[in-house]
Design a protein around this motif. Structure first.
Motif, PDB file in Angstrom:
ATOM      1  N   ALA A  94     -27.500 -71.628 -11.355  1.00  0.00           N
ATOM      2  CA  ALA A  94     -26.117 -71.716 -11.933  1.00  0.00           C
ATOM      3  C   ALA A  94     -25.141 -70.720 -11.011  1.00  0.00           C
ATOM      4  CB  ALA A  94     -26.067 -70.987 -13.313  1.00  0.00           C
ATOM      5  N   LEU A  95     -25.760 -69.725 -10.468  1.00  0.00           N
ATOM      6  CA  LEU A  95     -24.683 -68.703  -9.756  1.00  0.00           C
ATOM      7  C   LEU A  95     -24.605 -69.398  -8.239  1.00  0.00           C
ATOM      8  CD1 LEU A  95     -23.336 -66.031  -9.174  1.00  0.00           C
ATOM      9  CD2 LEU A  95     -25.750 -65.101  -8.340  1.00  0.00           C
ATOM     10  N   VAL A  96     -25.498 -70.170  -7.658  1.00  0.00           N
ATOM     11  CA  VAL A  96     -25.199 -70.405  -6.312  1.00  0.00           C
ATOM     12  C   VAL A  96     -24.698 -72.023  -6.437  1.00  0.00           C
ATOM     13  CG1 VAL A  96     -27.249 -69.297  -5.401  1.00  0.00           C
ATOM     14  CG2 VAL A  96     -27.380 -71.747  -6.145  1.00  0.00           C
ATOM     15  N   ALA A  97     -24.844 -72.625  -7.407  1.00  0.00           N
ATOM     16  CA  ALA A  97     -23.741 -73.690  -7.578  1.00  0.00           C
ATOM     17  C   ALA A  97     -22.693 -73.629  -8.041  1.00  0.00           C
ATOM     18  CB  ALA A  97     -24.687 -74.877  -8.382  1.00  0.00           C
ATOM     19  N   HIS A  98     -22.280 -72.304  -8.574  1.00  0.00           N
ATOM     20  CA  HIS A  98     -20.644 -72.157  -9.057  1.00  0.00           C
ATOM     21  C   HIS A  98     -19.553 -72.404  -8.085  1.00  0.00           C
ATOM     22  CE1 HIS A  98     -17.486 -70.389 -11.318  1.00  0.00           C
ATOM     23  NE2 HIS A  98     -18.378 -70.406 -12.567  1.00  0.00           N
ATOM     24  N   LYS A  99     -18.620 -73.188  -8.582  1.00  0.00           N
ATOM     25  CA  LYS A  99     -17.497 -73.578  -7.469  1.00  0.00           C
ATOM     26  C   LYS A  99     -16.696 -72.292  -7.267  1.00  0.00           C
ATOM     27  CE  LYS A  99     -17.596 -78.513  -8.342  1.00  0.00           C
ATOM     28  NZ  LYS A  99     -18.093 -78.647  -7.001  1.00  0.00           N
ATOM     29  N   GLY A 100     -16.825 -71.156  -7.916  1.00  0.00           N
ATOM     30  CA  GLY A 100     -16.099 -70.153  -7.678  1.00  0.00           C
ATOM     31  C   GLY A 100     -16.818 -69.040  -6.770  1.00  0.00           C
ATOM     32  N   VAL A 101     -17.928 -69.163  -6.398  1.00  0.00           N
ATOM     33  CA  VAL A 101     -18.638 -68.681  -5.325  1.00  0.00           C
ATOM     34  C   VAL A 101     -18.338 -68.947  -4.026  1.00  0.00           C
ATOM     35  CG1 VAL A 101     -21.001 -67.935  -4.381  1.00  0.00           C
ATOM     36  CG2 VAL A 101     -20.648 -67.874  -6.932  1.00  0.00           C
ATOM     37  N   ASP A 102     -17.994 -67.918  -3.059  1.00  0.00           N
ATOM     38  CA  ASP A 102     -17.571 -68.251  -1.733  1.00  0.00           C
ATOM     39  C   ASP A 102     -18.537 -68.205  -0.603  1.00  0.00           C
ATOM     40  OD1 ASP A 102     -14.585 -68.676  -2.310  1.00  0.00           O
ATOM     41  OD2 ASP A 102     -14.693 -66.725  -2.920  1.00  0.00           O
ATOM     42  N   LEU A 103     -19.560 -67.383  -0.989  1.00  0.00           N
ATOM     43  CA  LEU A 103     -20.835 -67.002   0.052  1.00  0.00           C
ATOM     44  C   LEU A 103     -21.878 -66.433  -0.697  1.00  0.00           C
ATOM     45  CD1 LEU A 103     -19.837 -64.025   2.352  1.00  0.00           C
ATOM     46  CD2 LEU A 103     -18.566 -64.504   0.056  1.00  0.00           C
ATOM     47  N   VAL A 104     -23.338 -66.478  -0.129  1.00  0.00           N
ATOM     48  CA  VAL A 104     -24.404 -66.376  -0.948  1.00  0.00           C
ATOM     49  C   VAL A 104     -25.314 -65.456   0.055  1.00  0.00           C
ATOM     50  CG1 VAL A 104     -26.595 -67.309  -1.851  1.00  0.00           C
ATOM     51  CG2 VAL A 104     -24.199 -68.497  -2.353  1.00  0.00           C
ATOM     52  N   SER A 105     -25.724 -64.381  -0.299  1.00  0.00           N
ATOM     53  CA  SER A 105     -26.696 -63.663   0.501  1.00  0.00           C
ATOM     54  C   SER A 105     -28.062 -63.503  -0.154  1.00  0.00           C
ATOM     55  CB  SER A 105     -26.199 -62.329   0.717  1.00  0.00           C
ATOM     56  OG  SER A 105     -27.321 -61.732   1.541  1.00  0.00           O
ATOM     57  N   PHE A 106     -29.189 -64.026   0.210  1.00  0.00           N
ATOM     58  CA  PHE A 106     -30.534 -64.140  -0.608  1.00  0.00           C
ATOM     59  C   PHE A 106     -31.488 -63.325   0.215  1.00  0.00           C
ATOM     60  CE2 PHE A 106     -34.553 -66.580  -1.273  1.00  0.00           C
ATOM     61  CZ  PHE A 106     -34.808 -66.347  -2.241  1.00  0.00           C
ATOM     62  N   THR A 107     -32.291 -62.731  -0.079  1.00  0.00           N
ATOM     63  CA  THR A 107     -33.586 -62.258   0.294  1.00  0.00           C
ATOM     64  C   THR A 107     -34.576 -62.628  -0.818  1.00  0.00           C
ATOM     65  OG1 THR A 107     -32.563 -60.428   1.147  1.00  0.00           O
ATOM     66  CG2 THR A 107     -34.739 -60.153   0.976  1.00  0.00           C
ATOM     67  N   GLY A 108     -35.686 -63.257  -0.292  1.00  0.00           N
ATOM     68  CA  GLY A 108     -36.852 -63.759  -0.979  1.00  0.00           C
ATOM     69  C   GLY A 108     -37.640 -64.924  -0.277  1.00  0.00           C
ATOM     70  N   GLY A 109     -38.216 -65.637  -1.135  1.00  0.00           N
ATOM     71  CA  GLY A 109     -39.318 -66.478  -0.476  1.00  0.00           C
ATOM     72  C   GLY A 109     -38.574 -67.728   0.079  1.00  0.00           C
ATOM     73  N   THR A 110     -39.333 -68.537   0.990  1.00  0.00           N
ATOM     74  CA  THR A 110     -38.706 -69.405   1.827  1.00  0.00           C
ATOM     75  C   THR A 110     -38.421 -70.684   1.267  1.00  0.00           C
ATOM     76  OG1 THR A 110     -39.818 -68.614   4.064  1.00  0.00           O
ATOM     77  CG2 THR A 110     -39.234 -70.786   3.943  1.00  0.00           C
ATOM     78  N   ILE A 161     -31.737 -72.884  -2.446  1.00  0.00           N
ATOM     79  CA  ILE A 161     -30.492 -71.938  -2.349  1.00  0.00           C
ATOM     80  C   ILE A 161     -29.414 -72.766  -1.472  1.00  0.00           C
ATOM     81  CG2 ILE A 161     -29.118 -69.796  -1.949  1.00  0.00           C
ATOM     82  CD1 ILE A 161     -31.398 -68.556  -3.680  1.00  0.00           C
ATOM     83  N   MET A 162     -29.944 -72.811  -0.246  1.00  0.00           N
ATOM     84  CA  MET A 162     -29.252 -73.439   0.885  1.00  0.00           C
ATOM     85  C   MET A 162     -28.513 -74.757   0.448  1.00  0.00           C
ATOM     86  SD  MET A 162     -30.299 -71.949   4.530  1.00  0.00           S
ATOM     87  CE  MET A 162     -28.372 -72.460   4.995  1.00  0.00           C
ATOM     88  N   SER A 163     -29.525 -75.636  -0.058  1.00  0.00           N
ATOM     89  CA  SER A 163     -29.256 -76.907  -0.329  1.00  0.00           C
ATOM     90  C   SER A 163     -28.159 -77.049  -1.540  1.00  0.00           C
ATOM     91  CB  SER A 163     -30.537 -77.596  -0.827  1.00  0.00           C
ATOM     92  OG  SER A 163     -30.304 -79.062  -1.239  1.00  0.00           O
ATOM     93  N   ALA A 164     -28.174 -76.174  -2.502  1.00  0.00           N
ATOM     94  CA  ALA A 164     -27.379 -76.097  -3.442  1.00  0.00           C
ATOM     95  C   ALA A 164     -25.918 -75.634  -3.006  1.00  0.00           C
ATOM     96  CB  ALA A 164     -27.729 -74.989  -4.771  1.00  0.00           C
ATOM     97  N   ALA A 165     -25.878 -74.513  -2.409  1.00  0.00           N
ATOM     98  CA  ALA A 165     -24.735 -73.975  -1.624  1.00  0.00           C
ATOM     99  C   ALA A 165     -23.972 -74.919  -0.706  1.00  0.00           C
ATOM    100  CB  ALA A 165     -25.021 -72.426  -1.128  1.00  0.00           C
ATOM    101  N   GLY A 166     -24.884 -75.572  -0.002  1.00  0.00           N
ATOM    102  CA  GLY A 166     -24.315 -76.543   0.902  1.00  0.00           C
ATOM    103  C   GLY A 166     -23.344 -77.541   0.183  1.00  0.00           C
ATOM    104  N   GLN A 167     -23.551 -78.025  -0.936  1.00  0.00           N
ATOM    105  CA  GLN A 167     -22.854 -78.967  -1.817  1.00  0.00           C
ATOM    106  C   GLN A 167     -21.401 -78.477  -1.707  1.00  0.00           C
ATOM    107  OE1 GLN A 167     -24.064 -82.103  -2.534  1.00  0.00           O
ATOM    108  NE2 GLN A 167     -25.793 -81.058  -1.470  1.00  0.00           N
ATOM    109  N   ASN A 168     -21.061 -77.063  -1.845  1.00  0.00           N
ATOM    110  CA  ASN A 168     -20.002 -76.547  -1.851  1.00  0.00           C
ATOM    111  C   ASN A 168     -19.303 -76.099  -0.524  1.00  0.00           C
ATOM    112  OD1 ASN A 168     -19.682 -77.311  -4.749  1.00  0.00           O
ATOM    113  ND2 ASN A 168     -20.474 -75.043  -5.255  1.00  0.00           N
ATOM    114  N   LEU A 169     -20.180 -76.324   0.294  1.00  0.00           N
ATOM    115  CA  LEU A 169     -19.686 -75.957   1.858  1.00  0.00           C
ATOM    116  C   LEU A 169     -19.817 -74.257   1.851  1.00  0.00           C
ATOM    117  CD1 LEU A 169     -17.299 -78.433   3.132  1.00  0.00           C
ATOM    118  CD2 LEU A 169     -19.720 -78.320   3.558  1.00  0.00           C
ATOM    119  N   VAL A 170     -20.698 -73.729   1.089  1.00  0.00           N
ATOM    120  CA  VAL A 170     -20.457 -72.273   0.803  1.00  0.00           C
ATOM    121  C   VAL A 170     -21.682 -71.603   2.127  1.00  0.00           C
ATOM    122  CG1 VAL A 170     -21.435 -70.452  -0.449  1.00  0.00           C
ATOM    123  CG2 VAL A 170     -19.934 -72.097  -1.458  1.00  0.00           C
ATOM    124  N   PRO A 171     -21.051 -70.548   2.865  1.00  0.00           N
ATOM    125  CA  PRO A 171     -22.194 -70.194   3.839  1.00  0.00           C
ATOM    126  C   PRO A 171     -23.204 -69.302   3.114  1.00  0.00           C
ATOM    127  CG  PRO A 171     -20.059 -69.032   3.982  1.00  0.00           C
ATOM    128  CD  PRO A 171     -19.818 -70.190   3.024  1.00  0.00           C
TER     129      PRO A 171
END
Length: 498
Positions: free
Chosen positions: A221-237, A243-253
């Motif tokens: 829900a967080l990474v797909a939210h349209k109010g988020v402007d950028l995402v930083s993630f540390t974890g598994g590949t 996460i990158m796929s979901a964030a990419g739908q909103n063109l979020v770096p």
């Protein structure tokens, strides 16, 4: 077993939005103490509605609040107050961190919390010395480049070093004027939640918010939210890909610091005593659960048997047990399923023709905690699954090599490329190997050292983007080019009659 320093946690834990507890709305998730297997707290998961409230609070704080508009010197003062708060509460934070990670309390106090505090002082120093850009080459114009904060940052922290790694993201995002929503792992929420709570006393309302829950629910829900402007993630590949796929739908770096299967290369010209100490630290520190682990130990064939024998002897003498005791060297793994997964790789090693030299067993003498004996295997080849898969535990895989070129080829034969280690007292050997290695960070004759001024990140499946001073400035700011004429310039008068 009797534990030296019992630790208590809040009975129930939830999110924090605009400085106030949030309702969550999701299921209850148990939080376990890995050293005993006992439940120590209950986490209320934040559903999509709760995540929406947190993002909206961060959005309001960014769009209309004082933080993005605060002068650099004032922001520096706030960051230094954050540093002081962490140091004042370091013992409390370390004990909470120990309770849901099983990491050594001694190391948490001496290293993790000190690092967390330093993250804030580092970025205070960085923004205080950052310089702008000006271009004067065009005769009639002056062009400057300004940096603006990006907006609302979704910061997703891992379970293996929650406060140390979450604080790096928080400090960087705040330093450049962004607002944040932090999501720790549902396995290890205790200390991060307390950190976010403590920092409310010095941050404006809504600047730093917390949501809790599983990646498939709260994280999604967080990474797909349209109010988020950028995402930083540390974890598994695999999670990073999702996460990158979901964030990419909103063109979020995004920046992604992901897995590793790092090579630790022991050459003929190495100081073997130091290399042995470094190899043990590289795979067994942090209970073996770190993306930086030197999990593939590549040893020159001429010294392979001697080095492995000494390694196994030292591994068998590691003090495994109570993470709150001062003399413990290896604590429990983070969860029962993870313990079972790590141990399962011993059978995988044997199935691929390898041999287990030590470990590969539960430490049942230590009670119901998630303890395993330090493990080392010798693989048949780098194609073996124990040489290719990230095991993420106190599990070393040994491989021989005959030439420096072969060592480089083996080291690079992996989907990952986060870090690598080289042990040699011969400069040409060091240069040859480091020139050939494809990894984001190389350590020569030293175990892990994090230089925050330098970029940190990996090649390939180990991530996208970098963290560090300038790297974080690039990620957490937008560049704005402003061109001003030195004097009125001639303009063509379109539409006038000649």
């Amino acid at each position: 077993m009797n534990y030296k320093h019992p630790i208590t946690a809040p009975e129930r834990l939830g999110g924090l939005v605009a400085g106030a507890p949030s309702s969550g709305g999701g299921i209850d998730i148990p939080v376990w103490y890995p050293a005993t297997g006992a439940q120590v707290s209950t986490l209320t998961e934040d559903d999509a509605s709760a995540v929406d409230k947190a993002v909206n609070a961060a959005r309001r704080a960014f769009d209309g609040g004082p933080w993005p508009r605060l002068g650099v010197e004032a922001r520096m003062q706030v960051l230094r107050r954050c540093q002081a708060i962490i140091l004042a509460h370091a013992d409390e934070l370390a004990r909470l961190e120990c309770l849901n990670t099983g990491l050594l309390l001694r190391e948490l106090k001496a290293r993790h919390m000190v690092r967390a505090a330093y993250n804030f002082s580092f970025f205070a120093d960085y923004i205080g010395q950052a310089t702008g850009q000006r271009y004067d080459q065009a005769t009639d114009y002056v062009t400057t480049v300004a940096r603006d904060p990006v907006g609302v940052a979704a910061l997703i922290a891992p379970w293996n070093a929650p406060v140390a790694l979450a604080s790096m993201k928080i400090a960087a995002a705040l330093a450049f004027g962004n607002t944040c929503v932090v999501k720790p792992s549902e396995q290890t929420p205790l200390a991060v939640a307390r950190l976010v709570e403590l920092l409310q006393e010095t941050l404006p309302e809504g600047v730093l918010n917390l949501v809790n829950g599983r990646g498939t629910v709260t994280g999604a829900a967080l990474v797909a939210h349209k109010g988020v402007d950028l995402v930083s993630f540390t974890g598994g590949t695999e999670t990073g890909r999702a996460i990158m796929s979901a964030a990419g739908q909103n063109l979020v770096p995004c920046t992604m610091e992901l897995g590793g299967k790092s090579a630790n290369i022991i050459t003929e010209s190495a100081d073997l005593d130091r290399a042995l100490d470094g190899a043990l630290l590289g795979i067994f520190s942090n209970n073996g659960q770190q993306c930086l682990a030197g999990s593939r130990i590549l040893v020159h064939r001429s010294i392979m048997d001697e080095f492995m024998g000494r390694f196994v002897e030292r591994a068998e003498h590691l003090r495994v047990g109570d993470p709150t005791a001062d003399d413990t060297e290896l604590g429990p793994l983070a969860s029962a399923p993870h313990r079972d997964r790590v141990l399962g790789f011993a059978d995988i090693a044997r199935a691929d023709g390898g041999s287990v030299m030590t470990g590969a067993a539960r430490r049942e003498d230590l009670g119901r905690g998630y303890f395993v004996a330090p493990t080392a295997v010798r693989a048949c080849s780098n194609a073996d699954r124990v040489a290719q898969n990230e095991i993420f535990g106190p599990f070393a895989t040994f491989l021989p090599f005959d030439t420096n070129d072969e060592a480089v080829a083996i080291a690079n034969d992996t989907a990952f490329g986060l870090v690598a280690y080289v042990w040699s007292d011969d400069l040409p050997t060091v240069m040859q190997i480091t020139d050939g290695l494809r990894a984001g960070v190389l350590w020569v004759n030293t175990p892990m050292m994090r230089e925050l001024r330098a970029p940190f990140g990996g090649y390939g499946a180990s991530g996208v983007g970098r963290e560090g001073g300038a790297a974080c400035e690039n990620f957490y700011t937008e560049q704005k080019t402003i061109t001003i004429p030195r004097r009125p310039v001639p303009l063509r008068a379109l539409g006038q009659n000649n």
